[in-house]
Each structure stands twice: as C-alpha cells, then as structure tokens.
Scaffold this active site. Structure first.
Site, PDB file in Angstrom:
ATOM      1  N   ASP A 110       0.809  -1.226   0.000  1.00  0.00           N
ATOM      2  CA  ASP A 110       0.000   0.000   0.000  1.00  0.00           C
ATOM      3  C   ASP A 110       0.841   1.275   0.000  1.00  0.00           C
ATOM      4  O   ASP A 110       0.321   2.356  -0.291  1.00  0.00           O
ATOM      5  CB  ASP A 110      -0.937   0.002   1.211  1.00  0.00           C
ATOM      6  N   GLU A 141      -9.267  -0.015  -5.014  1.00  0.00           N
ATOM      7  CA  GLU A 141     -10.284  -0.701  -4.201  1.00  0.00           C
ATOM      8  C   GLU A 141     -10.854   0.234  -3.138  1.00  0.00           C
ATOM      9  O   GLU A 141     -11.948   0.025  -2.639  1.00  0.00           O
ATOM     10  CB  GLU A 141      -9.681  -1.932  -3.519  1.00  0.00           C
TER      11      GLU A 141
HETATM   12  O1  F6P Z   1      -1.660  -5.471   3.002  1.00  0.00           O
HETATM   13  C1  F6P Z   1      -2.421  -4.553   2.329  1.00  0.00           C
HETATM   14  C2  F6P Z   1      -3.382  -5.149   1.370  1.00  0.00           C
HETATM   15  O2  F6P Z   1      -2.649  -5.658   0.327  1.00  0.00           O
HETATM   16  C3  F6P Z   1      -4.452  -4.153   0.940  1.00  0.00           C
HETATM   17  O3  F6P Z   1      -4.117  -3.370  -0.145  1.00  0.00           O
HETATM   18  C4  F6P Z   1      -5.652  -5.036   0.722  1.00  0.00           C
HETATM   19  O4  F6P Z   1      -6.838  -4.349   0.974  1.00  0.00           O
HETATM   20  C5  F6P Z   1      -5.463  -6.104   1.710  1.00  0.00           C
HETATM   21  O5  F6P Z   1      -4.092  -6.237   1.899  1.00  0.00           O
HETATM   22  C6  F6P Z   1      -6.079  -7.411   1.378  1.00  0.00           C
HETATM   23  O6  F6P Z   1      -5.644  -8.338   2.298  1.00  0.00           O
HETATM   24  P1  F6P Z   1      -6.337  -9.634   2.815  1.00  0.00           P
HETATM   25  O7  F6P Z   1      -5.544 -10.731   2.196  1.00  0.00           O
HETATM   26  O8  F6P Z   1      -6.170  -9.646   4.295  1.00  0.00           O
HETATM   27  O9  F6P Z   1      -7.760  -9.618   2.391  1.00  0.00           O
END
Ligand code: F6P
Length: 420
Positions: A144, A247
């Site tokens: 991020d 997102e």
């Molecule tokens: O670690 C950040 C991230 O990559 C975000 O950009 C994203 O919303 C999230 O992780 C998704 O992660 P998870 O695998 O916990 O759903």
C-alpha cells in the site's frame, strides 16, 4: 554479553518481496552469530510466538535462504492478528515476553505495516517494564506504500510495476478491438485507503490520450456524473477508455464504492469488487461493452515481474534492521531516504517507531491532476524509479523456481499452552 536469539515475524498482507527482507535479516544475523545465535521465525507471524510455534531458520541451508530472494508469499506464514491494547489484554504481551524469555530471545524483528509498527513499539515498552528488555525493530513492508517517514515501502515498487505493465498491455488489447467490440476496460487495484498503487497505473501512459484515461483514487471523492461524462468523452475522442480504480475509491461521504461489509482483525473493511460496481454503472448508463479485471493477489505475488529496485530495498531494510539492532538501537524502523531523483539514489536511515505506528501516508494532492483523474509530473518523478529494473527469478520447466524451506519447529519449552 552472551549471544541471544532473534525472533522474526511477517505480518499482514504479504508481498512479492517480503521474503527478500527475511533473507536480509537471516543472512545478516548469520554473519554475527557471536551476538545473534539463531533466528527463529514465527509460524504464521506473531501467532507463532504466542503459541510457541517457532521455526528454527538455522536448520535451513544457505542456498534455501538465498532462494527467498525470488520467492513471493510469506515463507513462514503471515497473519492479520492484532495484539490488543495493553489495558485490554495485557496477558498477550506477557505471554509474548514469557516465550521470548524461555527461548532467550533478545531481538524482535517485526516485518509489517503501520499496525505492526505499533505492536513492535508496545513490545519494546512492555518488555522493559517486565524486566526483560527486548531490542525491537520494525521492518517495513506494505504494497500500500502508506507508511510515513520512509520515502517508499518495500513491496510497493513491484506491485506498482505489475499494475503499470498490466495497464499498458491490456490497453493495447482494448485498443485493437474497440471499433467492433469492448470500449471500456477497468482494472481494480489494491491500496485500501491510499491511492499509491492506482497512481502507478498512470505510468503506463506518457501523453494526452494514452491509457489509462481515468484513475479513481481513494483521495478524490467519487462523483458518478463526472466519471460517466469522462468515460463518454474518452470513447468519443480515443475510441476506448481504460480505467484504473483503487479498491478504496469512495464517495464524498466516505463510503467505499465496494465495502463488502466484513471487517478484518484490525477493523479494516474488506474491500474488493469495485471494478464490477463501476462496470455496472458504465453498462447501465452508457450501454457500452466492457471488460474488467481484479488484480487482487496476482499483483502482490507477481515476483516474476518484480522491480529490481524493490528487491534491493527489501533486502536492504532487513539487513539494516539487524545492523541497527546490533548497534544498540531499539524501537526504530529502517526507512528509505531518497537522496536524488535523477539519477535515483537512496540510502537507509532509522526512524523512531512512535513516528510511524498507526499513521497512514496518503497520495499528496500535488500528485493528482486538477481534474482528479490522473497523475502529475511530480508523481511520475516519484514513481518511475521505484518500478525500474528487472530481477527475473530462475525458471525450471517454464515455471519460476521458488524456495523450499524445511520449516523445522523449535522445541517448545513452556508447559502452558496459549490459544489465540
Ligand atoms: O496489506 C495490504 C493489502 O494488500 C491491501 O491493499 C488489501 O486491501 C489487503 O491487503 C487485502 O488483504 P487480505 O488478504 O487480508 O484480504
């Protein structure tokens, strides 16, 4: 002082290069075995410490550790697990220190994002209070790119490269078919609250009219009318329209376009699906044929197309964390400091965890064009060096070769079990 062991844990969403950081930590520690006897890794992150389920990285060969450099995912397992506040659940912190004590762990390297920096900070404080001071280092990681103080975060450069390359390639596909077929292509990318990854999609275009024609950032409140008007204009002027949507895109009232209604351990909304929300708007209001793609995990695991700059930096922060710890620094995180744009130069410094924990760095307004749909020259200057360079993994039979670790468990020493 006799040598102590170190505990290394991966935390939160993994990246294409988080294992390069693990490699940096382990290889550097191995060079100083008079001070750091062994590096234990948490199986599934911090949970491995709480449940006393740790991996002895000393049982891995030098070649296996080296192979982490080109292996995506989290080699020891990562977790979204938040230690509660000290007041709410002191027991968790006490358990952690109990495990550290039992295994003679005097160093803690926590490889994660903003929330993890908070945990590392708290562990450093409470371990002192409990009379077993642990040297705690945060080690940055997040696709991020939203950690403050550091110029950028390891993991971001590679996801940025994937998104820029994918936008460029998909745009060629749409352009070639637009006269008779698809007019709108939408790529959904990660980034939660910050638009850094979406901005990277902008690198695909160089001049007016190039794709992506529209970027939807979380930092710019989404206005349906303006968006649809711009899509219509692009299709009229260029024959097609490529959209990169974060997102985390949201309305002026703060509501995400794609809030799934579920929350993770940190209380973050589970995002995903915004591309279909936007595509439905295009279909229902403009009646145009569209395709959409959700880059999802593909973007953060795409080690085959990692940025060489990112790989180098990921290793460097791991290496620096160990060096800082050995130099007696604690409650700090290695940060990347850009010393020049052209040629791109950077170095590693340290910053106190208190300045980093729980803070999010958003895309600054000067990186977003006045109309809110694109990136400025300043953003390009910042982003371009981060995606530069290729660092292809070795291939066997057409597939990338990845590290195969033994992940041998450290023998538990405590009688009590801890359930998370
Ligand atoms: O670690 C950040 C991230 O990559 C975000 O950009 C994203 O919303 C999230 O992780 C998704 O992660 P998870 O695998 O916990 O759903």
């Amino acid at each position: 002082m006799p040598a102590m062991n170190a505990f290394y844990a991966q935390s939160g969403g993994v990246t294409a290069v988080i294992n390069a950081t693990a490699c940096g930590v382990i290889e550097t520690a191995r060079k100083h075995q008079n001070k750091i006897a062994r590096v234990y890794a948490g199986r599934n992150g911090i949970i491995g410490a709480l449940t006393e389920d740790m991996i002895d990285t000393d049982r891995e060969s030098a070649a296996a550790i080296k192979a982490l450099m080109h292996t995506p995912g989290g080699a020891f397992g990562s977790a979204r697990y938040k230690l509660k506040g000290l007041e709410e659940n002191r027991a968790e912190y006490e358990r952690l220190i109990e495990v550290f004590k039992a295994h003679n762990i005097g160093y803690f390297f926590y490889n994660g994002g903003n929330d993890s920096m908070d945990t590392a900070h708290k562990v450093s404080q409470i371990s002192k209070k409990m009379g077993f001071p642990v040297t705690c280092l945060g080690v940055p990681k997040t696709v991020d790119n939203d950690l403050p103080v550091t110029d950028n975060c390891p993991g971001f450069g590679s996801v940025a490269k994937y998104v820029a390359v994918s936008t460029q390639e998909a745009a060629l596909d749409v352009a070639s078919m637009a006269t008779t077929s698809t007019k709108v292509f939408i790529l959904e990318v990660m980034g939660r609250h910050a638009g850094w990854i979406a901005a990277a999609g902008g690198l695909a275009g160089k001049k007016e009219g190039d794709a992506p024609h529209i970027i939807l950032f979380p930092e710019v409140p989404f206005k349906k009318r303006d968006f649809l008007k711009r899509v219509r204009q692009c299709v009229r002027d260029y024959g097609f329209c490529v959209v990169v949507v974060s997102e985390g895109a949201r309305y002026a009232n703060g509501k995400f376009l794609a809030d799934q209604g579920t929350r993770d351990a940190f209380g973050h909304a589970q995002l995903g699906g915004v591309a279909s929300v936007v595509a439905t708007m295009v279909r229902d209001n403009l009646g145009l044929k569209y395709h959409y793609a959700i880059a999802d995990y593909l973007q953060r695991s795409a080690r085959h197309i990692a940025s060489a700059t990112d790989v180098k930096q990921a290793y460097a922060v791991g290496q620096a964390a160990v060096k800082f710890a050995l130099a007696g620094k604690s409650a700090v995180m290695p940060v990347i400091k850009r010393t020049s744009d052209k040629p791109y130069r950077w170095k590693i410094e340290s910053a106190p965890l208190g300045r980093i924990a729980n803070k999010e760095k958003m895309l600054p307004a000067r990186y977003i064009t006045k109309d809110g749909f694109g990136i400025t020259a300043a953003a390009r200057r910042y982003l371009e060096p981060l995606i530069r360079g290729e660092d292809y993994p070795p291939y066997v039979n057409g597939l990338p070769k990845v590290a195969k670790l033994r992940n041998v468990a450290v023998k538990p020493k405590l009688k009590t079990r801890f359930v998370v």
